[in-house]
Design a protein around this motif. Sequence first.
Motif, PDB file in Angstrom:
ATOM      1  N   PRO A 192     -12.395  -4.282   2.441  1.00  0.00           N
ATOM      2  CA  PRO A 192     -11.562  -3.265   1.753  1.00  0.00           C
ATOM      3  C   PRO A 192     -10.388  -3.821   0.868  1.00  0.00           C
ATOM      4  CG  PRO A 192     -10.984  -3.621   3.987  1.00  0.00           C
ATOM      5  CD  PRO A 192     -12.312  -4.389   3.738  1.00  0.00           C
ATOM      6  N   SER A 193      -9.994  -3.284   0.165  1.00  0.00           N
ATOM      7  CA  SER A 193      -8.628  -3.548  -0.635  1.00  0.00           C
ATOM      8  C   SER A 193      -7.357  -3.436   0.123  1.00  0.00           C
ATOM      9  CB  SER A 193      -8.512  -2.660  -1.815  1.00  0.00           C
ATOM     10  OG  SER A 193      -7.957  -1.268  -1.307  1.00  0.00           O
ATOM     11  N   ASP A 194      -6.458  -4.317  -0.279  1.00  0.00           N
ATOM     12  CA  ASP A 194      -5.048  -4.200   0.457  1.00  0.00           C
ATOM     13  C   ASP A 194      -4.568  -2.833   0.458  1.00  0.00           C
ATOM     14  OD1 ASP A 194      -5.153  -7.185   0.536  1.00  0.00           O
ATOM     15  OD2 ASP A 194      -3.916  -7.427  -1.062  1.00  0.00           O
ATOM     16  N   SER A 195      -4.707  -1.938  -0.620  1.00  0.00           N
ATOM     17  CA  SER A 195      -4.155  -0.740  -0.542  1.00  0.00           C
ATOM     18  C   SER A 195      -4.909   0.072   0.097  1.00  0.00           C
ATOM     19  CB  SER A 195      -4.092  -0.199  -1.808  1.00  0.00           C
ATOM     20  OG  SER A 195      -5.416  -0.125  -2.559  1.00  0.00           O
ATOM     21  N   CYS A 196      -6.229  -0.096   0.782  1.00  0.00           N
ATOM     22  CA  CYS A 196      -6.897   0.578   1.645  1.00  0.00           C
ATOM     23  C   CYS A 196      -6.391   0.319   2.872  1.00  0.00           C
ATOM     24  CB  CYS A 196      -8.382   0.271   1.532  1.00  0.00           C
ATOM     25  SG  CYS A 196      -9.471   0.961   2.806  1.00  0.00           S
ATOM     26  N   CYS A 197      -6.282  -0.957   3.222  1.00  0.00           N
ATOM     27  CA  CYS A 197      -5.785  -1.500   4.547  1.00  0.00           C
ATOM     28  C   CYS A 197      -4.482  -0.830   4.785  1.00  0.00           C
ATOM     29  CB  CYS A 197      -5.749  -3.006   4.603  1.00  0.00           C
ATOM     30  SG  CYS A 197      -7.489  -3.940   4.815  1.00  0.00           S
ATOM     31  N   ARG A 198      -3.460  -0.811   3.858  1.00  0.00           N
ATOM     32  CA  ARG A 198      -2.257  -0.651   4.211  1.00  0.00           C
ATOM     33  C   ARG A 198      -2.353   1.124   4.830  1.00  0.00           C
ATOM     34  NH1 ARG A 198      -0.927  -3.439  -0.244  1.00  0.00           N
ATOM     35  NH2 ARG A 198      -1.107  -1.727  -1.723  1.00  0.00           N
ATOM     36  N   VAL A 199      -3.350   1.790   4.297  1.00  0.00           N
ATOM     37  CA  VAL A 199      -3.624   3.159   4.648  1.00  0.00           C
ATOM     38  C   VAL A 199      -3.961   3.234   6.007  1.00  0.00           C
ATOM     39  CG1 VAL A 199      -4.783   5.265   4.248  1.00  0.00           C
ATOM     40  CG2 VAL A 199      -3.653   4.347   2.296  1.00  0.00           C
TER      41      VAL A 199
END
Length: 109
Positions: free
Chosen positions: A51-58
């Motif tokens: 997953p992308s960093d932005s996905c992981c933040r969510v």
Amino acid sequence: MAKLRSMFLVLAFVVAMSIEGTQAACDDNLSDLIKECQQYVMPPKDPKIPPSDSCCRVVQKADFPCLCSKVTKIIEGIVCMEKAVYVAEKCGRQVPHGFKCGSYTVPAK
């Protein structure tokens, strides 16, 4: 129809996430999960894409108990639950063996 399908995708995806939270957190993060993470949990089970960093933040902020309570057979038919667990773990969220959400049970590693 596409928006409804995306909502189902995200609800199933979050079965793999565990953190304490409130109903508000569950509702607030749903649209972000759809936007940032749905592409990583769609069938088939392979290949698994980190997953992308932005996905992981969510994922890090998601209220697992709330969202997990909404998982149905329909959602499980749209989302690859194995990928959902993979994404959660890649984002630093551990999912215990034997954890059950909907009818999916996390297998032993």
